[in-house]
Design a protein around this motif. Sequence first.
Motif, PDB file in Angstrom:
ATOM      1  N   GLU A  58     101.597 -10.327  92.264  1.00 24.77           N
ATOM      2  CA  GLU A  58     100.587 -11.329  92.607  1.00 24.77           C
ATOM      3  C   GLU A  58      99.854 -11.798  91.357  1.00 24.77           C
ATOM      4  OE1 GLU A  58      99.153 -13.823  95.364  1.00 24.77           O
ATOM      5  OE2 GLU A  58     100.570 -12.218  95.795  1.00 24.77           O
ATOM      6  N   LYS A  59      99.528 -10.808  90.491  1.00 26.28           N
ATOM      7  CA  LYS A  59      98.850 -11.166  89.237  1.00 26.28           C
ATOM      8  C   LYS A  59      99.738 -12.052  88.373  1.00 26.28           C
ATOM      9  CE  LYS A  59      95.816  -7.116  88.900  1.00 26.28           C
ATOM     10  NZ  LYS A  59      95.585  -5.842  88.193  1.00 26.28           N
ATOM     11  N   ASP A  60     101.042 -11.682  88.298  1.00 33.22           N
ATOM     12  CA  ASP A  60     101.976 -12.499  87.512  1.00 33.22           C
ATOM     13  C   ASP A  60     102.066 -13.905  88.078  1.00 33.22           C
ATOM     14  OD1 ASP A  60     102.453 -10.335  85.912  1.00 33.22           O
ATOM     15  OD2 ASP A  60     104.311  -9.732  86.929  1.00 33.22           O
ATOM     16  N   LYS A  61     102.076 -13.989  89.439  1.00 31.48           N
ATOM     17  CA  LYS A  61     102.161 -15.304  90.081  1.00 31.48           C
ATOM     18  C   LYS A  61     100.917 -16.137  89.780  1.00 31.48           C
ATOM     19  CE  LYS A  61     104.028 -15.214  94.185  1.00 31.48           C
ATOM     20  NZ  LYS A  61     104.157 -15.048  95.654  1.00 31.48           N
ATOM     21  N   GLU A  62      99.733 -15.464  89.838  1.00 30.92           N
ATOM     22  CA  GLU A  62      98.483 -16.178  89.549  1.00 30.92           C
ATOM     23  C   GLU A  62      98.458 -16.657  88.097  1.00 30.92           C
ATOM     24  OE1 GLU A  62      95.306 -13.590  90.571  1.00 30.92           O
ATOM     25  OE2 GLU A  62      95.631 -13.745  92.740  1.00 30.92           O
ATOM     26  N   LYS A  63      98.965 -15.796  87.188  1.00 30.28           N
ATOM     27  CA  LYS A  63      99.011 -16.208  85.779  1.00 30.28           C
ATOM     28  C   LYS A  63      99.923 -17.412  85.600  1.00 30.28           C
ATOM     29  CE  LYS A  63      98.029 -11.682  83.709  1.00 30.28           C
ATOM     30  NZ  LYS A  63      98.592 -10.524  82.995  1.00 30.28           N
ATOM     31  N   GLU A  64     101.067 -17.394  86.308  1.00 28.14           N
ATOM     32  CA  GLU A  64     101.991 -18.511  86.219  1.00 28.14           C
ATOM     33  C   GLU A  64     101.367 -19.789  86.784  1.00 28.14           C
ATOM     34  OE1 GLU A  64     105.034 -20.869  85.355  1.00 28.14           O
ATOM     35  OE2 GLU A  64     104.771 -18.809  84.660  1.00 28.14           O
ATOM     36  N   LEU A  65     100.633 -19.635  87.917  1.00 30.57           N
ATOM     37  CA  LEU A  65      99.939 -20.790  88.494  1.00 30.57           C
ATOM     38  C   LEU A  65      98.891 -21.336  87.540  1.00 30.57           C
ATOM     39  CD1 LEU A  65      99.463 -19.834  92.245  1.00 30.57           C
ATOM     40  CD2 LEU A  65     100.559 -21.887  91.400  1.00 30.57           C
ATOM     41  N   GLU A  66      98.166 -20.427  86.900  1.00 31.05           N
ATOM     42  CA  GLU A  66      97.141 -20.854  85.945  1.00 31.05           C
ATOM     43  C   GLU A  66      97.780 -21.597  84.775  1.00 31.05           C
ATOM     44  OE1 GLU A  66      93.696 -21.807  84.492  1.00 31.05           O
ATOM     45  OE2 GLU A  66      93.954 -20.790  86.413  1.00 31.05           O
ATOM     46  N   ARG A  67      98.939 -21.069  84.318  1.00 22.83           N
ATOM     47  CA  ARG A  67      99.647 -21.777  83.242  1.00 22.83           C
ATOM     48  C   ARG A  67     100.091 -23.156  83.703  1.00 22.83           C
ATOM     49  NH1 ARG A  67     101.612 -16.489  81.855  1.00 22.83           N
ATOM     50  NH2 ARG A  67     103.375 -16.691  83.304  1.00 22.83           N
ATOM     51  N   GLU A  68     100.536 -23.238  84.976  1.00 23.90           N
ATOM     52  CA  GLU A  68     100.946 -24.534  85.514  1.00 23.90           C
ATOM     53  C   GLU A  68      99.761 -25.481  85.618  1.00 23.90           C
ATOM     54  OE1 GLU A  68     103.074 -26.274  89.540  1.00 23.90           O
ATOM     55  OE2 GLU A  68     103.489 -24.211  88.921  1.00 23.90           O
ATOM     56  N   HIS A  69      98.596 -24.921  86.050  1.00 27.24           N
ATOM     57  CA  HIS A  69      97.388 -25.755  86.132  1.00 27.24           C
ATOM     58  C   HIS A  69      97.027 -26.283  84.750  1.00 27.24           C
ATOM     59  CE1 HIS A  69      96.182 -23.079  89.786  1.00 27.24           C
ATOM     60  NE2 HIS A  69      97.180 -23.899  90.062  1.00 27.24           N
ATOM     61  N   GLU A  70      97.160 -25.406  83.743  1.00 23.77           N
ATOM     62  CA  GLU A  70      96.812 -25.820  82.382  1.00 23.77           C
ATOM     63  C   GLU A  70      97.763 -26.905  81.897  1.00 23.77           C
ATOM     64  OE1 GLU A  70      94.727 -26.386  79.217  1.00 23.77           O
ATOM     65  OE2 GLU A  70      94.109 -24.998  80.791  1.00 23.77           O
ATOM     66  N   ARG A  71      99.058 -26.749  82.232  1.00 23.97           N
ATOM     67  CA  ARG A  71     100.018 -27.792  81.860  1.00 23.97           C
ATOM     68  C   ARG A  71      99.667 -29.105  82.554  1.00 23.97           C
ATOM     69  NH1 ARG A  71     103.808 -23.428  82.246  1.00 23.97           N
ATOM     70  NH2 ARG A  71     104.311 -23.978  84.403  1.00 23.97           N
ATOM     71  N   GLU A  72      99.240 -29.002  83.844  1.00 27.15           N
ATOM     72  CA  GLU A  72      98.854 -30.205  84.588  1.00 27.15           C
ATOM     73  C   GLU A  72      97.648 -30.874  83.949  1.00 27.15           C
ATOM     74  OE1 GLU A  72      99.136 -32.991  87.744  1.00 27.15           O
ATOM     75  OE2 GLU A  72     100.518 -31.468  87.022  1.00 27.15           O
ATOM     76  N   ARG A  73      96.647 -30.032  83.578  1.00 28.06           N
ATOM     77  CA  ARG A  73      95.460 -30.603  82.920  1.00 28.06           C
ATOM     78  C   ARG A  73      95.827 -31.246  81.591  1.00 28.06           C
ATOM     79  NH1 ARG A  73      92.914 -25.848  85.188  1.00 28.06           N
ATOM     80  NH2 ARG A  73      93.254 -24.659  83.281  1.00 28.06           N
ATOM     81  N   SER A  74      96.717 -30.593  80.839  1.00 29.96           N
ATOM     82  CA  SER A  74      97.150 -31.152  79.544  1.00 29.96           C
ATOM     83  C   SER A  74      97.858 -32.477  79.741  1.00 29.96           C
ATOM     84  CB  SER A  74      98.081 -30.165  78.833  1.00 29.96           C
ATOM     85  OG  SER A  74      97.442 -28.949  78.598  1.00 29.96           O
ATOM     86  N   ARG A  75      98.692 -32.536  80.812  1.00 25.17           N
ATOM     87  CA  ARG A  75      99.406 -33.779  81.081  1.00 25.17           C
ATOM     88  C   ARG A  75      98.431 -34.917  81.412  1.00 25.17           C
ATOM     89  NH1 ARG A  75     100.726 -36.685  84.947  1.00 25.17           N
ATOM     90  NH2 ARG A  75      99.685 -35.359  86.458  1.00 25.17           N
ATOM     91  N   ILE A  76      97.411 -34.584  82.216  1.00 28.17           N
ATOM     92  CA  ILE A  76      96.412 -35.602  82.579  1.00 28.17           C
ATOM     93  C   ILE A  76      95.646 -36.052  81.340  1.00 28.17           C
ATOM     94  CG2 ILE A  76      94.270 -35.981  83.867  1.00 28.17           C
ATOM     95  CD1 ILE A  76      95.434 -34.097  86.029  1.00 28.17           C
ATOM     96  N   ARG A  77      95.254 -35.046  80.492  1.00 30.25           N
ATOM     97  CA  ARG A  77      94.524 -35.410  79.260  1.00 30.25           C
ATOM     98  C   ARG A  77      95.373 -36.286  78.347  1.00 30.25           C
ATOM     99  NH1 ARG A  77      92.450 -29.985  79.583  1.00 30.25           N
ATOM    100  NH2 ARG A  77      94.122 -29.221  78.231  1.00 30.25           N
ATOM    101  N   GLU A  78      96.681 -35.984  78.276  1.00 28.16           N
ATOM    102  CA  GLU A  78      97.575 -36.770  77.430  1.00 28.16           C
ATOM    103  C   GLU A  78      97.698 -38.195  77.957  1.00 28.16           C
ATOM    104  OE1 GLU A  78     100.187 -37.869  74.426  1.00 28.16           O
ATOM    105  OE2 GLU A  78      98.797 -36.177  74.607  1.00 28.16           O
ATOM    106  N   LYS A  79      97.786 -38.299  79.301  1.00 32.42           N
ATOM    107  CA  LYS A  79      97.878 -39.637  79.897  1.00 32.42           C
ATOM    108  C   LYS A  79      96.616 -40.448  79.596  1.00 32.42           C
ATOM    109  CE  LYS A  79      99.645 -40.058  84.087  1.00 32.42           C
ATOM    110  NZ  LYS A  79      99.745 -40.071  85.576  1.00 32.42           N
ATOM    111  N   GLU A  80      95.444 -39.791  79.732  1.00 31.42           N
ATOM    112  CA  GLU A  80      94.191 -40.487  79.443  1.00 31.42           C
ATOM    113  C   GLU A  80      94.100 -40.872  77.974  1.00 31.42           C
ATOM    114  OE1 GLU A  80      91.299 -37.724  80.769  1.00 31.42           O
ATOM    115  OE2 GLU A  80      91.417 -38.345  82.887  1.00 31.42           O
ATOM    116  N   ARG A  81      94.590 -39.979  77.094  1.00 31.81           N
ATOM    117  CA  ARG A  81      94.565 -40.279  75.655  1.00 31.81           C
ATOM    118  C   ARG A  81      95.419 -41.504  75.349  1.00 31.81           C
ATOM    119  NH1 ARG A  81      97.536 -39.781  71.432  1.00 31.81           N
ATOM    120  NH2 ARG A  81      99.227 -38.779  72.571  1.00 31.81           N
ATOM    121  N   GLN A  82      96.624 -41.555  75.963  1.00 28.68           N
ATOM    122  CA  GLN A  82      97.495 -42.702  75.741  1.00 28.68           C
ATOM    123  C   GLN A  82      96.854 -43.993  76.231  1.00 28.68           C
ATOM    124  OE1 GLN A  82     101.144 -41.618  77.690  1.00 28.68           O
ATOM    125  NE2 GLN A  82     101.765 -40.174  76.086  1.00 28.68           N
TER     126      GLN A  82
END
Length: 581
Positions: A115-139
Amino acid sequence: MTTITSSELNYLVFRYLQESGFTHAAFALGYEAGINKCTIDGNMVPPGALITSVQKGIQYLEMEANLTCQSDADVDEDFSFLQPLDLITKDVFELRQMIKDRKKNLHKERDKDKEKDKEKELEREHERERSRIREKERQEREKESEKDRERVEKDKHREKQHEDNTDREMLVDQADKNNIKHENVKHENVRHEENGISGVSFTGPETMDISTTSASQTCDIPNSDVMVLEGHISEVCACAWSPTGSLLASGSGDSTARIWSIAEGTSRSGVQNSPLNVLVLKHVKGRTNEKSKDVTTLDWSTEGTLLATGSYDGQARIWNTNGELMTTLSKHKGPIFSLKWNKKCDFLLTGSCDKTAIVWDVKAEEWKQQFEFHSGPILDVDWRNNTSFATSSTDNMIYVCRVGDTRPVKAFAGHQGEVNCVKWDPTGSLLASCSDDISAKIWSMKQDKYVHDLREHSKEIYTIRWSPTGPGTNNPNQQLVLASASFDSTVKLWDVELGKLLCSLEGHREPVYSVAFSPNGEYLASGSLDKCINIWSLKDGKVVKTYTGNGGIFEVCWNKEGDKIAACFANNTVCVLDLRM
């Protein structure tokens, strides 16, 4: 079965004491047990015989205790559950129970680790999602900066042209002055006439700009008709009027939602931040502004008695109009991006970054069903009726689901990019969607493929709204229209029967994040990152009112009477515009 006699056991203990150096103890045992009379040949007994026998007995017990194991892998694993003292002091049945209990605990620990590994993976996915949104806004910002530079260059070029024209006029003037004096008056009259014509030609753009400015000044909403609600300490990303009263809810990145009481007929008082007029709904105890507690979405119940909020912490919360927390709904493993009540208000629907949608039984205060069909974060949800709904996701898919069904009723595939928004028309017969693939589409439950593919925008479409007109509305004699808002700075209106563009509303200079129709269907409000709210007349497609705030606008909404618009801004404020004529 082979057994051991007391004499043989006494001899083994005697030899153990001798070999261990306990000479006196060995002599006493040998004397009392009569070892010298024993018939055992000592030469046949190897050193350490007692220890070897005990160890083999323990191993036998261990094997016997593990006879219930189902596989070789289980046997190897289960041996580690028993200690020598357990084997000596417990019988086989107790040992088996110990193995079962310890195995159960081990599996629990492993499940926790998973469960902890899954939560860490989800958090990494959330961070990737946030990075993608920030990159889109930057562009987007880079593109807009490039546009600004081009505009500045054009303005400079136009100004230089104007200066050159002025210089030429001055040379002509000088030549005129050097002409024969007695013809001076006649020449002056002719020259003024010529310069009047050339002035229109060269200064045309400036004249148009002045005209536009003066026109916009006439429809600017004065500050006296704007109430600025201050109190949030981070950007305000969501707002909604209560459907039955004068309460306005707002949700912010400061970990709070707020319920503002806007008295009828009073909206002309400048800044409004009195604690008497606002209830603060804290989503975290102690200090606020924790990013994991961002309030991302909110929705009023049909009766206006309950407010539901969705947060970045994956929890949905239900509040009453006194600001009291009634229920906290926890099951999602990621941020909630969209949340809606059904019309009966017995179910609440949430869509999350964890790729699932959940229908909650509000009365029982528990989840009724979790829908796990998407392969990416869910961006929007919308009820079709009291039991069926649509979901959209970053996986480019749209699913129509029904409470109680384990499979989707419909799966709509056709978008080539993230589907940002889905909305059912007032009758629930047509579903509209918009996407990063620069298209909006209209779907029908009668077919799998889209009915219309609406492609006139030049950039991503962020949101869509149906007009409150046509069958099933309070304005049945007016045409049903779909509005789409895009990062290309335009809002477009569509004929949904023909799938044709009716009108393109062009007046913003930055991406448009929100649109809202007035209750009578005659006006449309739009909010943009250019800090402007434009109110368009749908009769002629022109701006009739405009207001410029101090930050980008994330959402606009009309009150039920249609005489006020609320807008939430990136500069931490909410503004209420009084539109009474």
